[in-house]
Design an enzyme around this catalytic site. Structure first.
Site, mmCIF file in Angstrom:
data_model
loop_
_atom_site.group_PDB
_atom_site.id
_atom_site.type_symbol
_atom_site.label_atom_id
_atom_site.label_comp_id
_atom_site.label_asym_id
_atom_site.label_seq_id
_atom_site.Cartn_x
_atom_site.Cartn_y
_atom_site.Cartn_z
ATOM 1 N N ASP A 130 -1.216 -3.419 -0.177
ATOM 2 C CA ASP A 130 -0.918 -4.024 -1.444
ATOM 3 C C ASP A 130 0.313 -5.272 -1.373
ATOM 4 O OD1 ASP A 130 -2.356 -2.411 -3.195
ATOM 5 O OD2 ASP A 130 -0.859 -1.020 -3.509
ATOM 6 N N SER A 136 1.563 9.778 -3.450
ATOM 7 C CA SER A 136 1.625 8.567 -3.875
ATOM 8 C C SER A 136 0.310 8.264 -4.885
ATOM 9 C CB SER A 136 1.802 7.560 -2.800
ATOM 10 O OG SER A 136 1.628 6.064 -3.410
#
Length: 404
Positions: free
Chosen positions: A126, A178
């Site tokens: 990311d 997560s």
């Protein structure tokens, strides 16, 4: 670090971004932090974000509802391309990051900010996706990536930091997964999933029923497409968001869309993720079925090659790269005849074809039938085979001569 006076933070209300607000104010001489939360259809997660960000120290909060834009301008292009990363991953997080970063840039320019910040770790993909988008759209902006700067080294450390600064977070040491959620998917990483030998626990799934929990009766659905874009369910025309929402519900109810993959991250390591993508899985299957009917052999086979590269570009954060733009043009050209209806059968996590039709169908019963026909002379095949196999014949003759 005093040169940064105003920062726009990609804020989700999750663990990482929750602790970043006080950290930025501590480490950048009490700079102003503006939080931006992109509503990508993640449901109830958005509602409490504003109050939480303000309590954590943000001076202002933007909540941008970009769900429609996300589906139409980011999801549909990937669907049309037929791109699935490494054969399994439907890119749910990958194509969400460019639109978030695009909104960060827009707000940063509106607010006169010096920098943008994100909560992506230095180990993941990311960080690349966020920052490449910023480089493509606003190269003058600075990028702050706290995970590459601070002393926090684990999710447990982040939880401790949050507790110390009285920042409430939705993650505990008892459930330290997560997760990333949007209208397309819900992803799970970390904790016991870090061992690929561990089967996901039943309580991991928050969207999709397991096949064991799914109904004992199959469900049928018909999906209509126009130029590669899904536009109808069971004959009813629907907008992009409503259509995907309905397919999510149908797929989740029937145990469709659970994917467990050990994937190759861009930064060089392998990671294990469990993804729930019920509606997306149905759409990819249906779109593929329609292409079987409407694309010629050469175009379809070449498009399969393009799909792999296209998926890598999306996964790698190259959404605004020239090559991706060029491939988009190719994909759009292939989709001009991908119009029609596909009927699917859903049963306990499985998807099965149950029919397809199109005004552009290349299936011609008169040519392919096993019955008597008047349009195909089977004797023509002999000449075709002789010419098609001529290189093989010549090579065999050469090898025979060479052995003498």
């Amino acid at each position: 670090m005093s040169d940064v006076k105003k920062v726009v933070l990609a804020y989700s209300g999750g663990l990482d971004t929750s602790v970043i607000i006080p950290w930025l104010k501590e480490n950048y001489s009490n700079c102003e932090v503006i939080a931006m939360c992109a509503d990508l259809g993640q449901g109830d997660e958005v509602e409490p974000v504003r109050e939480k960000a303000l309590k954590s120290g943000a001076s202002k909060v933007y909540i941008e509802d970009v769900t429609k834009e996300f589906v139409e301008d980011y999801i549909w292009p990937v669907l049309k391309a037929g791109s699935v990363y490494e054969g399994k991953y439907l890119l749910g997080t990958s194509f969400a990051r460019p639109i978030i970063a695009k909104k960060l840039v827009e707000i940063a320019e509106k607010e006169g900010a010096d920098a943008i910040a994100h909560g992506a770790t230095g180990k993941g993909n990311d960080q690349v996706r966020f920052e490449l988008t910023v480089k493509a759209l606003a190269p003058h902006l600075k990028v702050i990536a706290p995970w590459r700067l601070w002393d926090i080294r684990s999710r447990e450390d982040a939880i401790d930091y949050a507790e110390k600064h009285n920042v409430p977070v939705p993650v505990t040491k008892k459930r330290p997964y997560s997760m990333d959620r949007n209208i397309w998917h819900l992803s799970h990483e970390g904790s016991d999933l870090e061992d690929p030998w561990n089967e996901p626990k039943a309580d991991v799934y928050m969207v999709t029923k397991t096949p064991e929990q799914a109904p004992d009766v199959a469900a049928y659905v018909e999906i209509g497409f126009e130029k590669g874009i899904p536009v109808a369910i069971n004959g009813e025309k629907l907008g992009a968001v409503e259509l995907l929402t309905k397919l999510n519900e149908l797929g989740a109810e029937n145990g469709v869309g659970i994917t467990d993959i050990v994937e190759n991250r861009l930064v060089g390591m392998k990671s294990r993720g469990v993804y729930e993508t019920p509606g997306g899985t149905i759409l990819f299957y249906a779109h593929r079925e329609l292409e079987y009917l409407t694309l010629d052999r050469a175009t379809m086979h070449y498009k399969e090659q393009i799909a792999v590269r296209y998926g890598e570009l999306v996964y790698d954060g190259m959404w605004f790269a020239p090559l991706k733009e060029a491939l988009d043009a190719f994909v759009d050209a292939t989709q001009q005849t991908v119009t029609g209806t596909v009927r699917l059968k859903l049963y306990k996590g499985n998807i099965m074809s149950a029919g397809a039709k199109s005004p552009y169908s290349l299936f011609h019963e008169g040519f392919v039938t096993f019955g008597r026909d008047e349009v195909y002379n089977q004797k023509d095949a002999e000449g075709f085979i002789n010419l098609f196999g001529l290189p093989l014949k010549i090579r065999a003759l050469m090898q025979k001569e060479a052995k003498k």
